[in-house]
Design a protein around this motif. Structure first.
Motif, PDB file in Angstrom:
ATOM      1  N   LYS A   3      58.163 -59.271  64.497  1.00  0.00           N
ATOM      2  CA  LYS A   3      58.650 -60.627  64.246  1.00  0.00           C
ATOM      3  C   LYS A   3      58.408 -61.022  62.803  1.00  0.00           C
ATOM      4  CE  LYS A   3      58.538 -63.760  67.335  1.00  0.00           C
ATOM      5  NZ  LYS A   3      58.080 -64.860  68.186  1.00  0.00           N
ATOM      6  N   LEU A   4      59.339 -61.824  62.284  1.00  0.00           N
ATOM      7  CA  LEU A   4      59.230 -62.398  60.953  1.00  0.00           C
ATOM      8  C   LEU A   4      58.650 -63.803  61.066  1.00  0.00           C
ATOM      9  CD1 LEU A   4      60.068 -62.275  57.871  1.00  0.00           C
ATOM     10  CD2 LEU A   4      62.166 -63.451  58.592  1.00  0.00           C
ATOM     11  N   ILE A  52      55.896 -63.041  56.411  1.00  0.00           N
ATOM     12  CA  ILE A  52      55.204 -61.835  56.863  1.00  0.00           C
ATOM     13  C   ILE A  52      55.915 -61.274  58.087  1.00  0.00           C
ATOM     14  CG2 ILE A  52      52.948 -62.423  55.893  1.00  0.00           C
ATOM     15  CD1 ILE A  52      52.085 -63.382  58.674  1.00  0.00           C
ATOM     16  N   VAL A  53      55.908 -59.958  58.172  1.00  0.00           N
ATOM     17  CA  VAL A  53      56.470 -59.272  59.325  1.00  0.00           C
ATOM     18  C   VAL A  53      55.305 -58.656  60.075  1.00  0.00           C
ATOM     19  CG1 VAL A  53      57.997 -57.459  60.144  1.00  0.00           C
ATOM     20  CG2 VAL A  53      58.625 -58.777  58.105  1.00  0.00           C
ATOM     21  N   LEU A  54      55.156 -59.060  61.335  1.00  0.00           N
ATOM     22  CA  LEU A  54      54.070 -58.570  62.176  1.00  0.00           C
ATOM     23  C   LEU A  54      54.624 -57.772  63.344  1.00  0.00           C
ATOM     24  CD1 LEU A  54      51.842 -61.771  62.395  1.00  0.00           C
ATOM     25  CD2 LEU A  54      51.472 -59.783  60.933  1.00  0.00           C
ATOM     26  N   ASP A  55      53.932 -56.695  63.654  1.00  0.00           N
ATOM     27  CA  ASP A  55      54.172 -55.951  64.881  1.00  0.00           C
ATOM     28  C   ASP A  55      52.911 -56.145  65.704  1.00  0.00           C
ATOM     29  OD1 ASP A  55      54.874 -54.257  66.898  1.00  0.00           O
ATOM     30  OD2 ASP A  55      55.065 -52.461  65.654  1.00  0.00           O
ATOM     31  N   GLY A  56      52.942 -57.145  66.581  1.00  0.00           N
ATOM     32  CA  GLY A  56      51.717 -57.570  67.249  1.00  0.00           C
ATOM     33  C   GLY A  56      50.804 -58.188  66.199  1.00  0.00           C
ATOM     34  N   LYS A  88      61.827 -50.626  61.076  1.00  0.00           N
ATOM     35  CA  LYS A  88      61.437 -51.557  62.137  1.00  0.00           C
ATOM     36  C   LYS A  88      61.756 -53.018  61.794  1.00  0.00           C
ATOM     37  CE  LYS A  88      57.539 -49.024  64.148  1.00  0.00           C
ATOM     38  NZ  LYS A  88      56.108 -49.144  64.495  1.00  0.00           N
ATOM     39  N   TRP A  89      61.859 -53.347  60.501  1.00  0.00           N
ATOM     40  CA  TRP A  89      61.962 -54.757  60.144  1.00  0.00           C
ATOM     41  C   TRP A  89      63.080 -55.126  59.158  1.00  0.00           C
ATOM     42  CZ3 TRP A  89      61.430 -55.285  54.957  1.00  0.00           C
ATOM     43  CH2 TRP A  89      60.664 -54.336  54.267  1.00  0.00           C
ATOM     44  N   ILE A  90      63.763 -54.172  58.575  1.00  0.00           N
ATOM     45  CA  ILE A  90      64.743 -54.508  57.537  1.00  0.00           C
ATOM     46  C   ILE A  90      65.822 -55.460  58.059  1.00  0.00           C
ATOM     47  CG2 ILE A  90      66.257 -52.504  57.862  1.00  0.00           C
ATOM     48  CD1 ILE A  90      65.185 -54.059  54.503  1.00  0.00           C
ATOM     49  N   HIS A  91      66.151 -55.367  59.328  1.00  0.00           N
ATOM     50  CA  HIS A  91      67.163 -56.256  59.905  1.00  0.00           C
ATOM     51  C   HIS A  91      66.737 -57.728  59.869  1.00  0.00           C
ATOM     52  CE1 HIS A  91      64.395 -55.504  63.212  1.00  0.00           C
ATOM     53  NE2 HIS A  91      64.814 -56.647  63.730  1.00  0.00           N
ATOM     54  N   LEU A  92      65.446 -57.978  59.708  1.00  0.00           N
ATOM     55  CA  LEU A  92      64.938 -59.353  59.695  1.00  0.00           C
ATOM     56  C   LEU A  92      65.290 -60.102  58.404  1.00  0.00           C
ATOM     57  CD1 LEU A  92      61.467 -58.703  61.348  1.00  0.00           C
ATOM     58  CD2 LEU A  92      63.521 -59.672  62.412  1.00  0.00           C
ATOM     59  N   ILE A  93      65.771 -59.384  57.395  1.00  0.00           N
ATOM     60  CA  ILE A  93      66.251 -60.051  56.175  1.00  0.00           C
ATOM     61  C   ILE A  93      67.319 -61.084  56.560  1.00  0.00           C
ATOM     62  CG2 ILE A  93      67.492 -59.693  53.996  1.00  0.00           C
ATOM     63  CD1 ILE A  93      64.617 -58.688  53.825  1.00  0.00           C
ATOM     64  N   ALA A  94      68.085 -60.810  57.602  1.00  0.00           N
ATOM     65  CA  ALA A  94      69.111 -61.760  58.061  1.00  0.00           C
ATOM     66  C   ALA A  94      68.502 -63.109  58.434  1.00  0.00           C
ATOM     67  CB  ALA A  94      69.883 -61.170  59.242  1.00  0.00           C
ATOM     68  N   GLU A  95      67.291 -63.108  58.964  1.00  0.00           N
ATOM     69  CA  GLU A  95      66.636 -64.376  59.299  1.00  0.00           C
ATOM     70  C   GLU A  95      66.283 -65.163  58.042  1.00  0.00           C
ATOM     71  OE1 GLU A  95      63.465 -64.274  62.193  1.00  0.00           O
ATOM     72  OE2 GLU A  95      64.448 -62.637  63.284  1.00  0.00           O
ATOM     73  N   ILE A  96      65.904 -64.466  56.992  1.00  0.00           N
ATOM     74  CA  ILE A  96      65.642 -65.148  55.715  1.00  0.00           C
ATOM     75  C   ILE A  96      66.940 -65.717  55.170  1.00  0.00           C
ATOM     76  CG2 ILE A  96      64.887 -64.822  53.316  1.00  0.00           C
ATOM     77  CD1 ILE A  96      62.843 -62.765  54.410  1.00  0.00           C
ATOM     78  N   GLU A  97      68.019 -64.973  55.285  1.00  0.00           N
ATOM     79  CA  GLU A  97      69.325 -65.467  54.837  1.00  0.00           C
ATOM     80  C   GLU A  97      69.735 -66.709  55.622  1.00  0.00           C
ATOM     81  OE1 GLU A  97      71.089 -61.100  53.563  1.00  0.00           O
ATOM     82  OE2 GLU A  97      71.540 -61.910  55.550  1.00  0.00           O
ATOM     83  N   ASP A  98      69.486 -66.722  56.928  1.00  0.00           N
ATOM     84  CA  ASP A  98      69.791 -67.910  57.744  1.00  0.00           C
ATOM     85  C   ASP A  98      68.972 -69.107  57.259  1.00  0.00           C
ATOM     86  OD1 ASP A  98      71.540 -66.404  59.295  1.00  0.00           O
ATOM     87  OD2 ASP A  98      70.100 -66.123  60.935  1.00  0.00           O
ATOM     88  N   TRP A  99      67.692 -68.873  56.992  1.00  0.00           N
ATOM     89  CA  TRP A  99      66.835 -69.945  56.471  1.00  0.00           C
ATOM     90  C   TRP A  99      67.375 -70.450  55.133  1.00  0.00           C
ATOM     91  CZ3 TRP A  99      64.145 -69.889  51.853  1.00  0.00           C
ATOM     92  CH2 TRP A  99      63.244 -70.940  51.652  1.00  0.00           C
ATOM     93  N   ALA A 100      67.797 -69.524  54.273  1.00  0.00           N
ATOM     94  CA  ALA A 100      68.322 -69.903  52.954  1.00  0.00           C
ATOM     95  C   ALA A 100      69.568 -70.784  53.088  1.00  0.00           C
ATOM     96  CB  ALA A 100      68.624 -68.658  52.125  1.00  0.00           C
ATOM     97  N   ARG A 101      70.439 -70.459  54.037  1.00  0.00           N
ATOM     98  CA  ARG A 101      71.619 -71.298  54.275  1.00  0.00           C
ATOM     99  C   ARG A 101      71.197 -72.718  54.652  1.00  0.00           C
ATOM    100  NH1 ARG A 101      72.977 -66.787  57.072  1.00  0.00           N
ATOM    101  NH2 ARG A 101      74.439 -65.444  55.995  1.00  0.00           N
ATOM    102  N   LEU A 102      70.160 -72.830  55.493  1.00  0.00           N
ATOM    103  CA  LEU A 102      69.678 -74.152  55.881  1.00  0.00           C
ATOM    104  C   LEU A 102      69.099 -74.927  54.699  1.00  0.00           C
ATOM    105  CD1 LEU A 102      67.957 -73.310  59.298  1.00  0.00           C
ATOM    106  CD2 LEU A 102      70.104 -74.573  58.934  1.00  0.00           C
ATOM    107  N   GLN A 103      68.653 -74.212  53.665  1.00  0.00           N
ATOM    108  CA  GLN A 103      68.135 -74.860  52.463  1.00  0.00           C
ATOM    109  C   GLN A 103      69.259 -75.236  51.502  1.00  0.00           C
ATOM    110  OE1 GLN A 103      64.830 -75.434  52.892  1.00  0.00           O
ATOM    111  NE2 GLN A 103      65.301 -74.221  54.715  1.00  0.00           N
ATOM    112  N   GLY A 104      70.484 -74.880  51.866  1.00  0.00           N
ATOM    113  CA  GLY A 104      71.632 -75.189  51.018  1.00  0.00           C
ATOM    114  C   GLY A 104      71.986 -74.087  50.033  1.00  0.00           C
ATOM    115  N   CYS A 105      71.418 -72.916  50.218  1.00  0.00           N
ATOM    116  CA  CYS A 105      71.704 -71.802  49.305  1.00  0.00           C
ATOM    117  C   CYS A 105      73.078 -71.211  49.603  1.00  0.00           C
ATOM    118  CB  CYS A 105      70.644 -70.708  49.418  1.00  0.00           C
ATOM    119  SG  CYS A 105      69.013 -71.245  48.873  1.00  0.00           S
ATOM    120  N   ALA A 106      73.806 -70.901  48.546  1.00  0.00           N
ATOM    121  CA  ALA A 106      75.121 -70.286  48.675  1.00  0.00           C
ATOM    122  C   ALA A 106      75.052 -68.778  48.493  1.00  0.00           C
ATOM    123  CB  ALA A 106      76.078 -70.882  47.640  1.00  0.00           C
ATOM    124  N   THR A 107      73.950 -68.307  47.945  1.00  0.00           N
ATOM    125  CA  THR A 107      73.821 -66.895  47.606  1.00  0.00           C
ATOM    126  C   THR A 107      72.402 -66.436  47.882  1.00  0.00           C
ATOM    127  OG1 THR A 107      75.403 -67.231  45.802  1.00  0.00           O
ATOM    128  CG2 THR A 107      74.115 -65.218  45.723  1.00  0.00           C
TER     129      THR A 107
END
Length: 134
Positions: A3-4, A52-56, A88-107
């Protein structure tokens, strides 16, 4: 389960012992621009966001972001990313991108070594940086 977690600024000091080694590795790759203490201060001020990315209970990765507001748009920079077992975690970058969109980021931009191009195929090389010590 991997989890991120976005560490709130108020909790950054408590998280420091867990992330310190990763932050030191980030500082080492900053070409002398930042020390670990500089990064810690930027996290404490809210200028950098700590992820942070935690596995347990095991820390797999630490990511630092910075939201920069330009006159015409906001950009979320991933200014540091250090970890182990990337698959195990590279796909979680998408969650950071989602957060960035909520902050009003275009890029979203990543400051990374050239090898990351293969790992993140949805990102393109927009610029390169040439550097000369003066």
């Amino acid at each position: 389960m991997v989890k991120l977690h976005n560490v709130p600024t108020a909790d950054a000091e408590r998280a420091w012992p867990l992330v310190r080694a990763h932050i030191e590795r980030t500082a080492e790759t900053s070409a002398g621009e930042m020390t670990a203490d500089d990064i810690k201060a930027r996290i404490a001020s809210g200028d950098f966001q700590l992820w942070i990315v935690l596995d347990g209970a095991d820390l797999l990765a630490t990511v630092l972001t910075e939201v920069v507001s330009y006159p015409q748009r906001k950009v979320c920079f991933i200014v540091g990313c250090v970890g182990e077992h990337r698959v195990k975690w590279i796909h979680l970058i998408a969650e950071i991108e989602d957060w960035a969109r909520l902050q009003g980021c275009a890029t979203s931009r990543i400051r990374a070594r050239k090898g990351w191009v293969k790992v993140l195929p949805d990102y393109k090389i927009a610029h390169i940086v040439l550097e000369r010590a003066l």
